[in-house]
Design a protein around this motif. Structure first.
Motif, PDB file in Angstrom:
ATOM      1  N   ALA A 109       5.894  11.923   8.341  1.00 15.65           N
ATOM      2  CA  ALA A 109       5.512  12.643   7.130  1.00 15.65           C
ATOM      3  C   ALA A 109       4.099  13.180   7.249  1.00 15.65           C
ATOM      4  O   ALA A 109       3.793  14.292   6.802  1.00 15.65           O
ATOM      5  CB  ALA A 109       5.617  11.721   5.922  1.00 15.65           C
ATOM      6  N   PHE A 110       3.249  12.392   7.873  1.00 14.18           N
ATOM      7  CA  PHE A 110       1.848  12.801   8.037  1.00 14.18           C
ATOM      8  C   PHE A 110       1.757  14.073   8.867  1.00 14.18           C
ATOM      9  O   PHE A 110       1.054  15.019   8.505  1.00 14.18           O
ATOM     10  CB  PHE A 110       1.092  11.652   8.698  1.00 14.18           C
ATOM     11  CG  PHE A 110      -0.360  11.938   8.912  1.00 14.18           C
ATOM     12  CD1 PHE A 110      -1.251  11.937   7.842  1.00 14.18           C
ATOM     13  CD2 PHE A 110      -0.843  12.235  10.173  1.00 14.18           C
ATOM     14  CE1 PHE A 110      -2.577  12.211   8.041  1.00 14.18           C
ATOM     15  CE2 PHE A 110      -2.175  12.515  10.369  1.00 14.18           C
ATOM     16  CZ  PHE A 110      -3.043  12.488   9.306  1.00 14.18           C
ATOM     17  N   LEU A 119      -0.597   2.095   7.928  1.00 16.25           N
ATOM     18  CA  LEU A 119       0.693   2.595   7.427  1.00 16.25           C
ATOM     19  C   LEU A 119       0.918   4.053   7.809  1.00 16.25           C
ATOM     20  O   LEU A 119       1.990   4.439   8.270  1.00 16.25           O
ATOM     21  CB  LEU A 119       0.743   2.445   5.913  1.00 16.25           C
ATOM     22  CG  LEU A 119       1.288   1.116   5.391  1.00 16.25           C
ATOM     23  CD1 LEU A 119       1.248   1.087   3.880  1.00 16.25           C
ATOM     24  CD2 LEU A 119       2.692   0.879   5.892  1.00 16.25           C
ATOM     25  N   ILE A 120      -0.138   4.863   7.606  1.00 17.86           N
ATOM     26  CA  ILE A 120       0.019   6.304   7.848  1.00 17.86           C
ATOM     27  C   ILE A 120       0.403   6.580   9.288  1.00 17.86           C
ATOM     28  O   ILE A 120       1.285   7.399   9.567  1.00 17.86           O
ATOM     29  CB  ILE A 120      -1.281   7.052   7.494  1.00 17.86           C
ATOM     30  CG1 ILE A 120      -1.418   7.149   5.976  1.00 17.86           C
ATOM     31  CG2 ILE A 120      -1.293   8.460   8.085  1.00 17.86           C
ATOM     32  CD1 ILE A 120      -2.718   7.770   5.528  1.00 17.86           C
ATOM     33  N   LYS A 139       4.293   3.818   9.955  1.00 16.61           N
ATOM     34  CA  LYS A 139       5.516   4.034   9.173  1.00 16.61           C
ATOM     35  C   LYS A 139       5.649   5.479   8.709  1.00 16.61           C
ATOM     36  O   LYS A 139       6.729   6.051   8.708  1.00 16.61           O
ATOM     37  CB  LYS A 139       5.453   3.104   7.957  1.00 16.61           C
ATOM     38  CG  LYS A 139       6.765   2.948   7.213  1.00 16.61           C
ATOM     39  CD  LYS A 139       6.580   1.901   6.110  1.00 16.61           C
ATOM     40  CE  LYS A 139       7.784   1.832   5.213  1.00 16.61           C
ATOM     41  NZ  LYS A 139       7.511   0.929   4.079  1.00 16.61           N
ATOM     42  N   TYR A 140       4.529   6.106   8.323  1.00 14.41           N
ATOM     43  CA  TYR A 140       4.596   7.430   7.729  1.00 14.41           C
ATOM     44  C   TYR A 140       4.090   8.517   8.655  1.00 14.41           C
ATOM     45  O   TYR A 140       3.683   9.570   8.204  1.00 14.41           O
ATOM     46  CB  TYR A 140       3.807   7.461   6.422  1.00 14.41           C
ATOM     47  CG  TYR A 140       4.402   6.567   5.353  1.00 14.41           C
ATOM     48  CD1 TYR A 140       5.513   6.998   4.622  1.00 14.41           C
ATOM     49  CD2 TYR A 140       3.884   5.307   5.100  1.00 14.41           C
ATOM     50  CE1 TYR A 140       6.068   6.182   3.672  1.00 14.41           C
ATOM     51  CE2 TYR A 140       4.435   4.489   4.154  1.00 14.41           C
ATOM     52  CZ  TYR A 140       5.529   4.924   3.428  1.00 14.41           C
ATOM     53  OH  TYR A 140       6.097   4.129   2.492  1.00 14.41           O
ATOM     54  N   ILE A 155      -0.054   5.424  -0.275  1.00 10.90           N
ATOM     55  CA  ILE A 155       0.253   6.421   0.756  1.00 10.90           C
ATOM     56  C   ILE A 155       0.915   7.633   0.102  1.00 10.90           C
ATOM     57  O   ILE A 155       0.561   8.789   0.386  1.00 10.90           O
ATOM     58  CB  ILE A 155       1.213   5.822   1.809  1.00 10.90           C
ATOM     59  CG1 ILE A 155       0.590   4.611   2.481  1.00 10.90           C
ATOM     60  CG2 ILE A 155       1.627   6.884   2.816  1.00 10.90           C
ATOM     61  CD1 ILE A 155      -0.412   4.952   3.519  1.00 10.90           C
ATOM     62  N   LEU A 180       0.797  -1.216   0.000  1.00 13.59           N
ATOM     63  CA  LEU A 180       0.000   0.000   0.000  1.00 13.59           C
ATOM     64  C   LEU A 180       0.834   1.273   0.000  1.00 13.59           C
ATOM     65  O   LEU A 180       0.284   2.377  -0.001  1.00 13.59           O
ATOM     66  CB  LEU A 180      -0.922   0.008   1.216  1.00 13.59           C
ATOM     67  CG  LEU A 180      -2.042  -1.036   1.144  1.00 13.59           C
ATOM     68  CD1 LEU A 180      -2.845  -1.021   2.423  1.00 13.59           C
ATOM     69  CD2 LEU A 180      -2.942  -0.776  -0.047  1.00 13.59           C
ATOM     70  N   PHE A 227      -1.490   9.645  -1.653  1.00 12.23           N
ATOM     71  CA  PHE A 227      -2.287  10.394  -0.672  1.00 12.23           C
ATOM     72  C   PHE A 227      -1.576  11.668  -0.245  1.00 12.23           C
ATOM     73  O   PHE A 227      -2.141  12.759  -0.256  1.00 12.23           O
ATOM     74  CB  PHE A 227      -2.542   9.471   0.534  1.00 12.23           C
ATOM     75  CG  PHE A 227      -3.224  10.142   1.684  1.00 12.23           C
ATOM     76  CD1 PHE A 227      -4.562  10.493   1.617  1.00 12.23           C
ATOM     77  CD2 PHE A 227      -2.532  10.438   2.838  1.00 12.23           C
ATOM     78  CE1 PHE A 227      -5.188  11.097   2.683  1.00 12.23           C
ATOM     79  CE2 PHE A 227      -3.147  11.048   3.900  1.00 12.23           C
ATOM     80  CZ  PHE A 227      -4.478  11.372   3.822  1.00 12.23           C
ATOM     81  N   PHE A 228      -0.314  11.494   0.083  1.00 15.75           N
ATOM     82  CA  PHE A 228       0.459  12.686   0.463  1.00 15.75           C
ATOM     83  C   PHE A 228       0.539  13.679  -0.681  1.00 15.75           C
ATOM     84  O   PHE A 228       0.457  14.896  -0.491  1.00 15.75           O
ATOM     85  CB  PHE A 228       1.868  12.296   0.912  1.00 15.75           C
ATOM     86  CG  PHE A 228       1.905  11.719   2.301  1.00 15.75           C
ATOM     87  CD1 PHE A 228       1.211  12.342   3.331  1.00 15.75           C
ATOM     88  CD2 PHE A 228       2.622  10.568   2.582  1.00 15.75           C
ATOM     89  CE1 PHE A 228       1.233  11.819   4.607  1.00 15.75           C
ATOM     90  CE2 PHE A 228       2.656  10.058   3.848  1.00 15.75           C
ATOM     91  CZ  PHE A 228       1.955  10.663   4.876  1.00 15.75           C
TER      92      PHE A 228
END
Lengths: 99, 639, 279
Positions: free
Chosen positions: C156-157, C148-149, C152-153, A59, A55, A62-63
């Motif tokens: 960045a989020f 994931l957001i 892992k991210y 992501i 996925l 999305f960003f």
């Protein structure tokens, strides 16, 4: 059908958008072309996500959307303020960046 | 005793410091302070002399190292003094004559506005000159050498409000620089050859260096000596240096400083002894200069310039003698000392005459002064007899020996040098008789001097010659005594020869002509020279304005075209050289530089068009760049 | 072997049909965005392309992104675009004539080269295995993304959040005009007008003597010429005045012509009638 076609489509859309950026003079249209290029990238990311079975591509897409939204907000604000002072939305009119 | 040597230099240096920095409160007492300190250094010199006489011939020399001056790695230069018989002779001459001239200046400069400064400079000169002759290494000698150059510059230009004086000072300084450069290079070559500056090791090991090295060092030292001693080809400054006050001319430009070249050559005798070619150059310079100076002296109407020509000529004798090697060193120094006495006396006499004649220097406007200034007349007359070599007076003993030594050189060379020296003696007799007759004999040819306002009143400004004050006459009398007796005193039992021999060495020459014959010949030419002068200036009245004269006379009046020569060869040549260099610089160097700049500019001008201000153009560039990047990436992957 | 490769490297026939139809639509929309002169039409074309892309996202298993594409992009961003287009001038059509020398040739070359390079890159890459998202989406697409957001991210989020806030503030700062003095009241402004003597009464309204009553149509003066005073300065600046005075004059002329003809024919009949009567 081979899913690589999605990538070819993305490349095509990206190229069309780039051509628009280079050719059009209306700042708003230029902006729209940039959005088109971003969307083409998103399509590629989503396709890659499906290819790899993870996925992470989604992501990133999305960003990209979020950043594009922020960019559109600021960019349009700039266009509006330029239009207010120069009564023009043409990118060629703002050509003071030269000797 | 050794400590006194340093004091010898320090006392006048202290005087210079005090007088130059002392400010106005020393204005009145300054001259006496300067004179007193000069006298103190003379007393010190005499004390050291007495001490030296108390020891035996070979260990009379004193050495003292004061401090280490430049200790850098293997390089080492000390401030150290070396007092031997040669230095002692100079010390006594410098401090003795110097003190007398200080005393004379008290009277001579009495009406000047800045006597304190004048005496400060004189003391500075004494200090530098003593440093020059007392140094135990060439570097320190060089320091003294430059010091006297500085003092000479300051004193020639002492009346700096006169443009001629300022120019003369500059000229002396510049011409001296040429010589100084020779000396400095000589010292550098010396260091690379011997690894040291000190006299003792350099002179002791001189014979171990190759003859080529020694010749090079010798020629460079000769260049230095030429500059300081006004020898051809660096002679042009001395005549102009007479713009300075007369005591300065007497002390610096006649008696002491200009003889520094002779000292340098004598001190470096070991080097010259090992380099016959350099010696030949030295004698050539000496012989040419002695004739050159004598001829110039014949034509000058300015009394000081005539004496300056004479000085040049006499120093030519000394250099000639020094170039002859061990045969001549002693006589060069002996002539130097006797010349110091009588030339200083002559200059002081000239100063006294000028003092009485409203600073008139043209001898054609003198005449008949002997009854107005008896002391000046008698002292000047004795100096005159001494310089032309009248039997029994100082000049006779020293000059005769030099002529003899010149003949003793042997071969054709000896004959040429001897003949030149004899001819010089004849011309000396001629021009000195001329000076004497024009100044003190004949009728009065006084002219009213032009006053500052430019109006020459018919009678009011006529000079009223008078005898000078005691402070001026006493030194003149003392110097006249020296002029009369010094030579004889030195020659009794060859005293001077024995005194200097341990330092310079001596060799008897084998003259093809007997000593008696040389003396006789000298007498004959002397009489001829004086008689010709009497014929020209004694028997017939002398015109106030100079006649046009022969070609030689006119050339001699212009210093035998020395300045024209310098102008044509050096100034014009330099101009042409620089002009051609400028041309090359403009066309070639600037061409390359400007061409590069222009091409860069043109290229930039073209590149600038890319910056048209349109964001879309920039976007094309970016996009093209991105395309190239992708192409490169793909290529790399393919490879 | 080849069957296995087919199985993993191709998609269903339905998806293929969908792709070919919608891809044409998307490319058409993109071309429309670039080529159509009016900004509003461009925006609409772009919106169409985006909706097609949303469908492709869905087809590729990115259900969340597909919805977000429609809601955020097509719904919010494109509407923002339309707002600005309206603000700047909806009818002002772009001239497509190129003004920078060589720009179009250079752009064409670059774009062509770029496209060829991209295609070559894709063709060269070994992208023939299609893993599919079955396993990744097994716990639900949204849940997978969220996992994931926020793991892992997450950094960045958070940064993206800060970016959004900054952008919002920036847009406000850019468009906000700060008043440095009090606004003049109506009384003050009318007094100033009287003092300077320019246009003391209110400006004439547009369309008063004309048949049109739109704001961009200037009022006509009694002689039939248009008065620019009657149109808002903004429209005047944009050059969006629709001058119908010529039309009115032409209609007047036509009216007179017709009246003339009518009179001519009436007189003809009358004279004919009169002759007849005389006979």
């Amino acid at each position: 059908m081979n899913p690589v076609n999605y990538l070819y489509l993305a490349a095509l859309l990206f190229t069309i958008g780039a051509a628009g950026v280079l050719v059009r003079r209306n700042a708003i249209v230029v902006f729209m072309c940039i959005e088109l290029m971003l969307n083409a990238c998103n399509l590629a990311f989503v396709t890659f996500s499906r290819m790899h079975g993870t996925l992470d591509g989604q992501i990133i897409a999305f960003f990209t959307m979020v950043v594009a939204a922020a960019e559109v907000v600021v960019g349009l604000a700039i266009i509006v303020s330029i239009f207010r002072s120069r009564h023009s939305a043409s990118v060629d009119d703002a050509s003071l960046l030269k000797l | 005793m050794e400590n006194l040597i340093g004091l010898l230099v320090l006392v006048p240096l202290l005087g210079a410091g005090v007088l130059l920095c002392g400010g106005r409160r020393l204005d009145r007492s300054g001259p006496w302070v300067g004179t007193g300190l000069a006298a103190v250094s003379f007393v010190l010199g005499v004390w050291l002399f007495a001490d030296m006489l108390g020891r035996k011939g070979d260990n009379r020399a004193l050495d003292v190292t004061v401090f280490s001056w430049v200790p850098v790695g293997g390089f080492r230069a000390d401030v150290g003094f070396h007092l031997d018989q040669l230095s002692m002779t100079f010390v006594l001459l410098i401090t003795g004559v110097g003190s007398l001239i200080h005393l004379y200046s008290v009277g001579y400069m009495a009406h000047d506005e800045r006597p304190r400064r004048f005496f400060g400079y004189l003391n500075l000169f004494l200090a530098a000159m003593l440093l020059l002759v007392l140094a135990d290494n060439y570097l320190l000698l060089y320091a003294g050498w430059e010091g006297v150059g500085l003092a000479s510059y300051l004193l020639i230009g002492f009346w700096q409000h006169k443009p001629s004086a300022a120019t003369a000072a500059k000229k002396a300084f510049l011409v001296n620089r040429v010589g100084d450069m020779g000396l400095s290079i000589a010292i550098m070559v010396m260091f690379t050859t011997f690894g040291t500056f000190s006299f003792a090791p350099v002179l002791a090991h001189a014979d171990q260096a190759g003859e080529g090295k020694l010749t090079a060092i010798g020629l460079l030292l000769l260049l230095g000596a030429c500059g300081k001693s006004a020898q051809v080809p660096l002679q042009s400054w001395l005549g102009d240096a007479m713009e300075g006050p007369t005591p300065v001319s007497a002390l610096i430009h006649a008696a002491t400083m200009v003889t520094a070249g002779v000292y340098l050559i004598t001190r470096s005798s070991a080097i010259f002894n090992g380099a016959p070619d350099a010696q030949t150059a030295v004698v050539t310079v000496g012989a040419v200069t002695l004739l050159f100076g004598a001829i110039v002296g014949c034509a000058k109407d300015d009394i000081k310039k005539a004496l300056a020509g004479s000085t040049m000529s006499q120093i030519g004798y000394m250099i000639l003698a020094a170039g002859l090697g061990p045969v001549g060193y002693v006589f060069a120094i002996m002539h130097l000392v006797t010349h110091g006495f009588f030339k200083a006396g002559l200059f002081l006499g000239a100063g006294s005459v000028m003092h009485g004649m409203n600073d008139e220097v043209d001898m054609r406007r003198y005449g008949g002064l002997r009854s107005y200034m008896p002391v000046t007349f008698w002292t000047f007359g004795l100096g005159y007899l001494a310089i032309i070599g009248f039997p029994g007076l100082s000049g006779f003993f020293s000059k005769d020996k030099i002529i003899e030594a010149a003949f003793a050189k042997g071969g054709t060379e000896g004959w040429i040098l001897g003949a030149a020296a004899l001819l010089g003696a004849a011309i000396t007799a001629y021009y000195m008789t001329r000076v004497m007759l024009l100044t003190f004999f004949g009728e009065k040819r006084w002219q009213p001097t032009v006053s500052d306002s430019g109006s020459a009143a018919e009678d009011g400004n006529l000079p009223h010659p008078h005898e000078s004050p005691k402070t001026m006459t006493i030194p003149m009398i003392l110097l006249a005594v020296g002029s009369v007796f010094a030579g004889g005193l030195f020659s009794i039992n060859s005293a001077f020869l024995k005194w200097l021999e341990p330092v310079t060495g001596h060799a008897e020459g084998h003259s093809p002509v007997g000593a008696g014959q040389v003396t006789a010949a000298t007498m004959v030419v002397l009489v001829i020279g004086a008689a010709v002068a009497w014929q020209q200036y004694g028997r017939s009245p002398v015109p106030v304005t100079a006649p046009r004269g022969t070609l030689l006379t006119r050339a001699a009046r212009r210093d035998l075209l020395q300045d024209d020569f310098n102008h044509v060869v050096l100034v014009r040549g330099g101009e042409h050289l620089t002009r051609s260099l400028v041309y090359v610089d403009h066309k070639l160097v600037d061409g390359v530089v400007n061409g590069t700049a222009a091409s860069v500019g043109g290229l930039s001008g073209r590149m600038r068009r890319l910056q048209n201000g349109f964001a879309r153009s920039y976007a094309v560039s970016m996009f093209g760049g991105a395309a190239v990047l992708i192409a490169a990436t793909l290529l790399m992957r393919a490879v | 072997m080849s069957a296995l490769a087919d199985a993993v490297s191709s998609t269903s026939t339905g998806e293929a049909v969908q792709f070919w139809i919608l891809a044409v639509v998307a490319v058409a929309g993109a071309l429309g965005t670039v080529l159509i002169r009016k900004a509003v039409h461009s925006a609409l074309c772009l919106a169409g392309t985006m909706i097609v892309l949303a469908v492709f996202y869905l087809a590729n298993g990115a259900y969340f992104l597909g919805i977000v594409q429609i809601v955020v992009y097509t719904g919010a961003i494109m509407m923002l675009f339309l707002f600005v287009v309206m603000l700047v001038g909806v009818t002002a059509a772009d001239s497509l004539k190129e003004t920078i020398k060589g720009q179009r040739v250079l752009a064409g070359l670059c774009v062509l080269g770029f496209g060829i390079l991209l295609a070559a890159g894709i063709a060269n890459a070994s992208l023939h295995r299609f893993n599919g998202l079955g396993q990744a989406n097994s716990g639900g697409n949204v849940q997978g993304l969220a996992a994931l957001i926020f793991t892992k991210y997450v950094f960045a989020f958070e940064l993206t959040g800060a970016l959004l806030i900054t952008a919002a503030v920036g847009a406000m700062v850019l468009t906000h005009r700060e008043r440095t003095e009090r606004a003049a009241t109506q009384r003050e402004r009318s007094e100033a007008r009287v003092r300077t003597g320019t246009q003391v009464p209110p400006l004439p309204a547009p369309g008063v003597y004309a048949r049109h009553n739109a704001v961009d149509v200037p009022g006509l003066l009694p002689d039939g010429t248009a008065s620019e005073l009657t149109v808002s300065p903004t429209l005047r600046d944009r050059g969006q005045i629709r001058d119908v005075s010529g039309e009115a004059l032409a209609e007047l002329a036509a009216l007179e012509q017709r009246a003339q003809e009518r009179l001519e024919s009436g007189r003809g009949e009358e004279s004919a009638h009169g002759q007849g009567a005389a006979k």
